[in-house]
Design a protein around this motif. Structure first.
Motif, PDB file in Angstrom:
ATOM      1  N   UNK A  68     -59.110  17.548  -2.599  1.00  0.00           N
ATOM      2  CA  UNK A  68     -58.576  16.662  -1.565  1.00  0.00           C
ATOM      3  C   UNK A  68     -57.855  15.467  -2.178  1.00  0.00           C
ATOM      4  N   UNK A  69     -58.400  14.924  -3.257  1.00  0.00           N
ATOM      5  CA  UNK A  69     -57.754  13.796  -3.945  1.00  0.00           C
ATOM      6  C   UNK A  69     -56.361  14.190  -4.435  1.00  0.00           C
ATOM      7  N   UNK A  70     -56.270  15.376  -5.038  1.00  0.00           N
ATOM      8  CA  UNK A  70     -54.987  15.840  -5.571  1.00  0.00           C
ATOM      9  C   UNK A  70     -53.987  16.085  -4.448  1.00  0.00           C
ATOM     10  N   UNK A  71     -54.449  16.705  -3.354  1.00  0.00           N
ATOM     11  CA  UNK A  71     -53.576  16.992  -2.225  1.00  0.00           C
ATOM     12  C   UNK A  71     -53.059  15.708  -1.591  1.00  0.00           C
ATOM     13  N   UNK A  72     -53.942  14.732  -1.439  1.00  0.00           N
ATOM     14  CA  UNK A  72     -53.530  13.466  -0.843  1.00  0.00           C
ATOM     15  C   UNK A  72     -52.544  12.736  -1.747  1.00  0.00           C
ATOM     16  N   UNK A  73     -52.731  12.863  -3.066  1.00  0.00           N
ATOM     17  CA  UNK A  73     -51.810  12.239  -4.011  1.00  0.00           C
ATOM     18  C   UNK A  73     -50.400  12.785  -3.853  1.00  0.00           C
ATOM     19  N   UNK A  74     -50.279  14.100  -3.666  1.00  0.00           N
ATOM     20  CA  UNK A  74     -48.968  14.732  -3.479  1.00  0.00           C
ATOM     21  C   UNK A  74     -48.384  14.347  -2.124  1.00  0.00           C
ATOM     22  N   UNK A  75     -49.223  14.366  -1.082  1.00  0.00           N
ATOM     23  CA  UNK A  75     -48.754  14.008   0.258  1.00  0.00           C
ATOM     24  C   UNK A  75     -48.260  12.566   0.308  1.00  0.00           C
ATOM     25  N   UNK A  76     -48.954  11.677  -0.383  1.00  0.00           N
ATOM     26  CA  UNK A  76     -48.552  10.269  -0.390  1.00  0.00           C
ATOM     27  C   UNK A  76     -47.293  10.059  -1.226  1.00  0.00           C
ATOM     28  N   UNK A  77     -47.129  10.857  -2.274  1.00  0.00           N
ATOM     29  CA  UNK A  77     -45.887  10.823  -3.058  1.00  0.00           C
ATOM     30  C   UNK A  77     -44.717  11.212  -2.161  1.00  0.00           C
ATOM     31  N   UNK A  78     -44.889  12.278  -1.386  1.00  0.00           N
ATOM     32  CA  UNK A  78     -43.840  12.724  -0.479  1.00  0.00           C
ATOM     33  C   UNK A  78     -43.588  11.681   0.608  1.00  0.00           C
ATOM     34  N   UNK A  79     -44.674  11.057   1.088  1.00  0.00           N
ATOM     35  CA  UNK A  79     -44.530  10.027   2.111  1.00  0.00           C
ATOM     36  C   UNK A  79     -43.754   8.827   1.607  1.00  0.00           C
ATOM     37  N   UNK A  80     -44.007   8.423   0.363  1.00  0.00           N
ATOM     38  CA  UNK A  80     -43.281   7.299  -0.220  1.00  0.00           C
ATOM     39  C   UNK A  80     -41.799   7.645  -0.369  1.00  0.00           C
ATOM     40  N   UNK A  81     -41.520   8.854  -0.846  1.00  0.00           N
ATOM     41  CA  UNK A  81     -40.129   9.281  -1.027  1.00  0.00           C
ATOM     42  C   UNK A  81     -39.395   9.312   0.312  1.00  0.00           C
ATOM     43  N   UNK A  82     -40.047   9.831   1.340  1.00  0.00           N
ATOM     44  CA  UNK A  82     -39.435   9.896   2.676  1.00  0.00           C
ATOM     45  C   UNK A  82     -39.117   8.497   3.189  1.00  0.00           C
ATOM     46  N   UNK A  83     -40.044   7.578   2.995  1.00  0.00           N
ATOM     47  CA  UNK A  83     -39.841   6.200   3.433  1.00  0.00           C
ATOM     48  C   UNK A  83     -38.636   5.578   2.719  1.00  0.00           C
ATOM     49  N   UNK A  84     -38.575   5.730   1.400  1.00  0.00           N
ATOM     50  CA  UNK A  84     -37.481   5.149   0.617  1.00  0.00           C
ATOM     51  C   UNK A  84     -36.151   5.830   0.916  1.00  0.00           C
ATOM     52  N   UNK A  85     -36.202   7.135   1.162  1.00  0.00           N
ATOM     53  CA  UNK A  85     -34.987   7.884   1.478  1.00  0.00           C
ATOM     54  C   UNK A  85     -34.400   7.424   2.810  1.00  0.00           C
ATOM     55  N   UNK A  86     -35.286   7.149   3.753  1.00  0.00           N
ATOM     56  CA  UNK A  86     -34.867   6.692   5.073  1.00  0.00           C
ATOM     57  C   UNK A  86     -34.120   5.364   5.003  1.00  0.00           C
ATOM     58  N   UNK A  87     -34.472   4.545   4.020  1.00  0.00           N
ATOM     59  CA  UNK A  87     -33.878   3.221   3.881  1.00  0.00           C
ATOM     60  C   UNK A  87     -32.999   3.143   2.621  1.00  0.00           C
ATOM     61  N   UNK A  88     -32.436   4.276   2.242  1.00  0.00           N
ATOM     62  CA  UNK A  88     -31.679   4.375   0.990  1.00  0.00           C
ATOM     63  C   UNK A  88     -30.599   3.313   0.845  1.00  0.00           C
ATOM     64  N   UNK A  89     -29.965   2.957   1.950  1.00  0.00           N
ATOM     65  CA  UNK A  89     -28.869   1.981   1.887  1.00  0.00           C
ATOM     66  C   UNK A  89     -29.361   0.566   1.579  1.00  0.00           C
ATOM     67  N   UNK A  90     -30.665   0.365   1.647  1.00  0.00           N
ATOM     68  CA  UNK A  90     -31.228  -0.971   1.408  1.00  0.00           C
ATOM     69  C   UNK A  90     -31.544  -1.213  -0.065  1.00  0.00           C
ATOM     70  N   UNK A  91     -31.389  -0.174  -0.905  1.00  0.00           N
ATOM     71  CA  UNK A  91     -31.827  -0.286  -2.292  1.00  0.00           C
ATOM     72  C   UNK A  91     -30.672  -0.198  -3.280  1.00  0.00           C
ATOM     73  N   UNK A  92     -30.879  -0.785  -4.440  1.00  0.00           N
ATOM     74  CA  UNK A  92     -29.834  -0.822  -5.472  1.00  0.00           C
ATOM     75  C   UNK A  92     -29.872   0.414  -6.371  1.00  0.00           C
ATOM     76  N   UNK A  93     -30.885   1.268  -6.185  1.00  0.00           N
ATOM     77  CA  UNK A  93     -31.019   2.485  -6.993  1.00  0.00           C
ATOM     78  C   UNK A  93     -31.214   3.692  -6.079  1.00  0.00           C
ATOM     79  N   UNK A  94     -31.137   4.880  -6.667  1.00  0.00           N
ATOM     80  CA  UNK A  94     -31.465   6.115  -5.951  1.00  0.00           C
ATOM     81  C   UNK A  94     -32.824   6.600  -6.453  1.00  0.00           C
TER      82      UNK A  94
END
Length: 212
Positions: A68-94
């Motif tokens: 469960x720890x490993x699965x949640x780690x991957x899910x949270x990684x994907x969640x962080x990426x989705x959040x940053x991708x959604x606001x891509x225009x707000x950041x100076x990097x990709x």
């Protein structure tokens, strides 16, 4: 009536005291802005999740808990990426697609050895300018059944777990720590990995160094 009013006052006082006690800590390297200005691509590593219990449940299984720890780690990684991708225009990097990140880590044979590989070595493997590493450790403090009951009766169920988020950015050129964020958090009864990461990133947003 007076007793109920007093109990409500005590409850809200404790609530606000708890909220303010969840202090955040932020570190920034002296040359942070200068280094960030040279970066273009950043990778997000799988989160390191640690689940503990205030009181072990009857059906507790250490092996299942590790899965469960490993699965949640991957899910949270994907969640962080989705959040940053959604606001891509707000950041100076990709930000590198996390699927690509994980594939490259597996091809290099280091996917399960991230805690013993230096940040600059990981950046070379991933061909990025920096890596975001994060960990979320939480202790389950209450039962979900009790929280659901409170939600039905009072309209809120409170938290079923208390935890802490640590997020940091390491430079690809030398592996040096550029930025580090720490925050205590509580997990609600209906929190999924995506919802939890959404709340986490909102708290991080004001201090996130890649914002324009």
């Amino acid at each position: 009536m007076k007793q109920k009013t007093l109990l409500l006052i005590v409850f809200f006082c404790l609530f606000f005291i708890d909220a303010f006690s969840q202090a955040k800590q932020v570190f920034e390297a002296p040359d942070l802005k200068k280094i960030l200005a040279t970066q273009k691509m950043v990778a997000i590593l799988p989160l390191r999740v640690t689940i503990s219990f205030k009181k072990f449940p009857k059906n507790y299984d250490a092996a299942n808990n590790a899965v469960q720890e490993k699965e949640e780690g991957i899910n949270m990684q994907q969640g962080m990426y989705t959040y940053l991708l959604r606001k891509a225009n707000d950041y100076i990097v990709s930000f590198q697609d996390v699927q690509r990140t994980n594939i490259l880590l597996k091809q290099a044979g280091v996917y399960d050895k991230l805690d013993v590989i230096t940040a600059d070595s990981l950046c070379k493997i991933l061909k990025v300018d920096a890596v975001i590493q994060a960990s979320y450790a939480y202790e389950k403090t209450g039962s979900e059944a009790a929280a659901i009951a409170k939600t039905l009766v009072f309209g809120f169920g409170g938290s079923t777990a208390s935890g802490s988020l640590t997020m940091q950015i390491n430079n690809g050129a030398d592996g040096n720590l550029l930025w580090r964020f720490y925050k205590q958090m509580n997990e609600g009864i209906f929190s999924t990995a995506d919802e939890l990461m959404e709340r986490m990133m909102r708290k991080v947003a004001r201090n996130f160094p890649y914002e324009k």
